[in-house]
Design a protein around this motif. Sequence first.
Motif, PDB file in Angstrom:
ATOM      1  N   SER A 248       8.391  10.011  -0.507  1.00 39.95           N
ATOM      2  CA  SER A 248       7.635  10.268  -1.782  1.00 39.95           C
ATOM      3  C   SER A 248       7.681  11.803  -2.058  1.00 39.95           C
ATOM      4  O   SER A 248       7.122  12.452  -0.997  1.00 39.95           O
TER       5      SER A 248
ATOM      6  N   GLY B 103      -7.636   2.124   1.689  1.00 38.46           N
ATOM      7  CA  GLY B 103      -6.442   1.468   1.854  1.00 38.46           C
ATOM      8  C   GLY B 103      -5.367   1.664   2.996  1.00 38.46           C
ATOM      9  O   GLY B 103      -4.968   0.655   3.623  1.00 38.46           O
ATOM     10  N   ILE B 104      -5.262   3.088   3.359  1.00 38.81           N
ATOM     11  CA  ILE B 104      -4.530   3.344   4.376  1.00 38.81           C
ATOM     12  C   ILE B 104      -5.040   2.991   5.921  1.00 38.81           C
ATOM     13  O   ILE B 104      -4.753   2.353   6.714  1.00 38.81           O
TER      14      ILE B 104
ATOM     15  N   ASN C  68       1.090   3.853  -3.261  1.00 37.45           N
ATOM     16  CA  ASN C  68       0.483   5.240  -2.880  1.00 37.45           C
ATOM     17  C   ASN C  68       1.713   6.108  -3.399  1.00 37.45           C
ATOM     18  O   ASN C  68       1.495   7.302  -3.842  1.00 37.45           O
ATOM     19  N   SER C  69       2.840   5.741  -2.938  1.00 42.47           N
ATOM     20  CA  SER C  69       4.084   6.907  -3.288  1.00 42.47           C
ATOM     21  C   SER C  69       4.272   6.893  -4.794  1.00 42.47           C
ATOM     22  O   SER C  69       4.442   8.162  -5.126  1.00 42.47           O
TER      23      SER C  69
ATOM     24  N   SER D   3      -7.004  12.332  -4.714  1.00 41.23           N
ATOM     25  CA  SER D   3      -5.813  11.924  -5.456  1.00 41.23           C
ATOM     26  C   SER D   3      -5.337  12.983  -6.179  1.00 41.23           C
ATOM     27  O   SER D   3      -5.739  13.789  -6.877  1.00 41.23           O
TER      28      SER D   3
ATOM     29  N   GLU E  61      -9.209   2.969  -5.261  1.00 41.11           N
ATOM     30  CA  GLU E  61      -9.774   4.128  -5.414  1.00 41.11           C
ATOM     31  C   GLU E  61     -11.136   4.066  -4.501  1.00 41.11           C
ATOM     32  O   GLU E  61     -12.213   4.871  -4.921  1.00 41.11           O
TER      33      GLU E  61
ATOM     34  N   GLU F 138       0.879  -1.250   0.056  1.00 34.08           N
ATOM     35  CA  GLU F 138       0.209   0.240  -0.035  1.00 34.08           C
ATOM     36  C   GLU F 138       0.863   1.187  -0.016  1.00 34.08           C
ATOM     37  O   GLU F 138       0.543   2.269  -0.765  1.00 34.08           O
TER      38      GLU F 138
ATOM     39  N   HIS G  84      -9.964  10.799   1.321  1.00 35.28           N
ATOM     40  CA  HIS G  84      -9.470  10.447   0.152  1.00 35.28           C
ATOM     41  C   HIS G  84      -9.206  11.554  -0.703  1.00 35.28           C
ATOM     42  O   HIS G  84     -10.268  12.195  -0.877  1.00 35.28           O
TER      43      HIS G  84
ATOM     44  N   HIS H  74       0.647   8.915  -6.159  1.00 34.75           N
ATOM     45  CA  HIS H  74       0.324  10.153  -5.695  1.00 34.75           C
ATOM     46  C   HIS H  74       1.663  11.248  -5.475  1.00 34.75           C
ATOM     47  O   HIS H  74       1.293  12.131  -4.673  1.00 34.75           O
TER      48      HIS H  74
ATOM     49  N   VAL I 213      -4.649  -0.108  -7.403  1.00 34.59           N
ATOM     50  CA  VAL I 213      -5.439   0.880  -6.679  1.00 34.59           C
ATOM     51  C   VAL I 213      -6.738   0.401  -6.735  1.00 34.59           C
ATOM     52  O   VAL I 213      -7.281   0.391  -7.615  1.00 34.59           O
TER      53      VAL I 213
ATOM     54  N   ALA J  64      -4.099   7.081 -10.968  1.00 31.60           N
ATOM     55  CA  ALA J  64      -4.652   6.317  -9.950  1.00 31.60           C
ATOM     56  C   ALA J  64      -5.666   5.281 -10.751  1.00 31.60           C
ATOM     57  O   ALA J  64      -5.859   4.115 -10.326  1.00 31.60           O
TER      58      ALA J  64
END
Length: 218
Positions: A148, A188-189, A121-122, A167, A184, A117, A165, A125, A182, A173
Motif C-alpha cells: 500500500s 483489527g490487526i 486497511n490498505s 486513521s 474503528e 483486514e 490506532h 489507510h 471498518v 474509515a
Amino acid sequence: MTIPQSSELTRTSLFIVPLWRILIGILSLNTARKLDTKNPQRFFKRARVRFIRYDGIEAKVGTEMNVIKDEIFEGRILDMVRRSLDFVRSQIKEHTKLGTDGLFHTTPEYPEFAWKEIIINSIAHRDYSIKGTDIQIKMFDDRITVESPGILPGIVRLNNLRTVHFSRNPNIARFLHEYDYVQEFGEGIDRMFNEMAAAGLPAPEYHDNAFMLNAGKL
C-alpha cells in the motif's frame, strides 16, 4: 500499523494539536469525496487495486515471468473494496479432510478475517497523495502480500501497530465503517495476529519501506 503516545501537553500544543486534526480532517474529507464520485480515477489515476497471482513462491521476470493472473479493480472506493474481496475470496484454496468425528471439515488456506483486514486497511489507510502507484495484492503459492502506498501513518510504528490506532483518512474509515468494513475500534490487526495463531499459521509480517507499506506475508 503502529502508534506511540505523548504524555504531558504544553499550553502551546493544546492549540497546535486541534489545528492538525482540522487540517487532516479537511484533507481526508476532500479525498473521501473525490473517491466517492462516479469516476474517482479522474482525480487519482492510480487509486485502484491490482491483484497479481504468481505461479510459485517468488516473482520472476523476463522469459521466466510467472504471472498467471493480473486483475485491476477500479471505481468508487466501495466498489474497489467489494470487488477486491470477492476476487481474492475466489483465489483462496480450501482443504477438506475427514475429522476424528467421522465428518468432513473444510478449512480455508488463510483465515478470512486476516486477509480481508489487510486488504481493507490498505484501501482505507493508503496515502492518496502518492499518485504514481497503486495498491498491489500479490498472491504466491505460500503467502499473500499487500503493498500500500505510504509509510505507517501518524504515530503508528512497527513495534506498536497491534495496540495503537490512527486513521490517515478518518473520513474514508468512517464511510467504510457505515458498511461494516471498518470497525474503528483499533482491534483489527491484533485480532488478525490472534486468528493466524489460532489457525496454526505464522504471524503476519509488516515492512515499512520508503513509500510503500508491505503488509502481510500471510
